[in-house]
Design an enzyme around this catalytic site. Sequence first.
Site, short mmCIF file in Angstrom:
data_model
loop_
_atom_site.label_atom_id
_atom_site.label_comp_id
_atom_site.label_asym_id
_atom_site.label_seq_id
_atom_site.Cartn_x
_atom_site.Cartn_y
_atom_site.Cartn_z
N THR A 108 0.78 -1.18 0.09
CA THR A 108 -0.12 0.01 0.03
C THR A 108 0.90 1.19 -0.15
O THR A 108 0.35 2.34 -0.34
CB THR A 108 -0.99 0.13 1.26
OG1 THR A 108 -0.02 0.18 2.59
CG2 THR A 108 -1.52 -1.07 1.43
N ASP A 200 16.95 0.56 -2.23
CA ASP A 200 16.47 0.79 -0.67
C ASP A 200 17.42 0.80 0.38
O ASP A 200 18.31 0.20 0.52
CB ASP A 200 15.78 -0.70 -0.35
CG ASP A 200 14.88 -0.83 0.84
OD1 ASP A 200 13.97 -1.26 0.95
OD2 ASP A 200 15.64 -0.39 1.95
N ASP A 203 18.02 -1.42 3.40
CA ASP A 203 18.61 -2.64 3.09
C ASP A 203 20.26 -2.29 2.67
O ASP A 203 21.04 -3.22 3.11
CB ASP A 203 18.08 -3.15 2.12
CG ASP A 203 16.79 -4.04 2.33
OD1 ASP A 203 16.28 -4.16 3.57
OD2 ASP A 203 15.80 -4.14 1.57
O1 LIG Z 1 8.31 8.85 1.36
P1 LIG Z 1 7.79 7.28 1.55
O2 LIG Z 1 7.15 6.67 0.17
O3 LIG Z 1 7.16 7.06 2.92
O4 LIG Z 1 9.26 6.26 1.42
C1 LIG Z 1 10.55 6.56 2.14
C2 LIG Z 1 10.64 5.48 3.30
O5 LIG Z 1 11.14 4.46 2.94
C3 LIG Z 1 12.26 3.81 3.54
O6 LIG Z 1 11.89 3.27 4.61
P2 LIG Z 1 11.48 1.80 4.50
O7 LIG Z 1 9.73 1.63 4.88
O8 LIG Z 1 11.85 1.05 3.67
O9 LIG Z 1 12.05 1.26 6.10
P3 LIG Z 1 13.35 1.00 6.61
O10 LIG Z 1 14.24 2.44 6.83
O11 LIG Z 1 13.31 0.42 7.84
O12 LIG Z 1 14.23 0.10 5.57
C4 LIG Z 1 12.94 5.25 3.72
O13 LIG Z 1 13.93 5.15 4.87
C5 LIG Z 1 11.93 6.22 4.12
O14 LIG Z 1 11.62 5.97 5.56
O1 LIG Z 2 13.71 4.47 -3.43
C1 LIG Z 2 13.29 4.22 -2.24
C2 LIG Z 2 12.13 4.52 -1.77
C3 LIG Z 2 11.74 4.32 -0.48
N1 LIG Z 2 12.65 3.91 0.42
C4 LIG Z 2 13.89 3.55 -0.12
O2 LIG Z 2 14.78 3.19 0.66
N2 LIG Z 2 14.01 3.94 -1.38
MG LIG Z 3 13.88 0.10 3.49
#
Ligand SMILES: O=P(O)(O)OC[C@H]1O[C@H](OP(=O)(O)OP(=O)(O)O)[C@H](O)[C@@H]1O
Ligand SMILES: O=c1cc[nH]c(=O)[nH]1
Ligand SMILES: [Mg+2]
Length: 209
Positions: A108, A200, A203
């Site tokens: 989502t 990501d 990751d």
């Molecule tokens: O602007 P958005 O569409 O909300 O996406 C950005 C978010 O996605 C990633 O986090 P993620 O959910 O992958 O979590 P993580 O940092 O634990 O990998 C990133 O670090 C941001 O927090």
């Molecule tokens: O490109 C992207 C978008 C969301 N979160 C990430 O880590 N990378």
């Molecule tokens: Mg992430």
Amino acid sequence: MGNVFVLDHPLIQHKLTYIRDKNTGTKEFRELVDEVSMLMAFEITRNLPLQEATTETPVTEATTQVLAGKKIGLIPILRAGLGMVDGMLNLLPAAKVGHVGLYRDPETLTPHEYYIKLPSDISERELIVLDPMLATGGSANDAIHSLKKRGAGNIRLMCLVAAPEGVEVIKQDHPDVDIYLGAMDDKLDEKGYIVPGLGDAGDRLFGTK
Ligand SMILES: O=P(O)(O)OC[C@H]1O[C@H](OP(=O)(O)OP(=O)(O)O)[C@H](O)[C@@H]1O
Ligand SMILES: O=c1cc[nH]c(=O)[nH]1
Ligand SMILES: [Mg+2]
């Protein structure tokens, strides 16, 4: 409306190139994010207020300048925001650090908050929200709402890479929040990843893929 600043310092842009490179491994990725965060801290602190002081040099008494003691709070969004904390603390050692835990549902793309722990005096601090990625903007938007709900009044957002869609969301919902970026990218893909982006961030920082 909040301002958007792309920090185009050559050292930031150079290091960002290697952060984007898919062949950059976890150790180097983490070091580069740390270094770019420190360079961005240098730029973001450009307007910190100074006050006059008097200093005895070996030669004479000099009128000098010291920081006026503005209280700063760093707010990394977990997980990926953690990679930006140490670089910032190198330049802002007195800053306090609050954590907001959010993950983005991969289907989502909605953010879910799972943790929050903040300094007790956030309403008195200038807060800098840290997240390498501003994609749909949902996560940063939620984090900023959470901070405001708890009394924060002075907030800035610092990201390595943003999509225009995410910047627009923050500008609409939080016109009081200035945004500092390493780069403004082209768009989001169908999975909500920033294009060209860097993949990501969480990751790549923590080696979880
Ligand atoms: O602007 P958005 O569409 O909300 O996406 C950005 C978010 O996605 C990633 O986090 P993620 O959910 O992958 O979590 P993580 O940092 O634990 O990998 C990133 O670090 C941001 O927090
Ligand atoms: O490109 C992207 C978008 C969301 N979160 C990430 O880590 N990378
Ligand atoms: Mg992430």
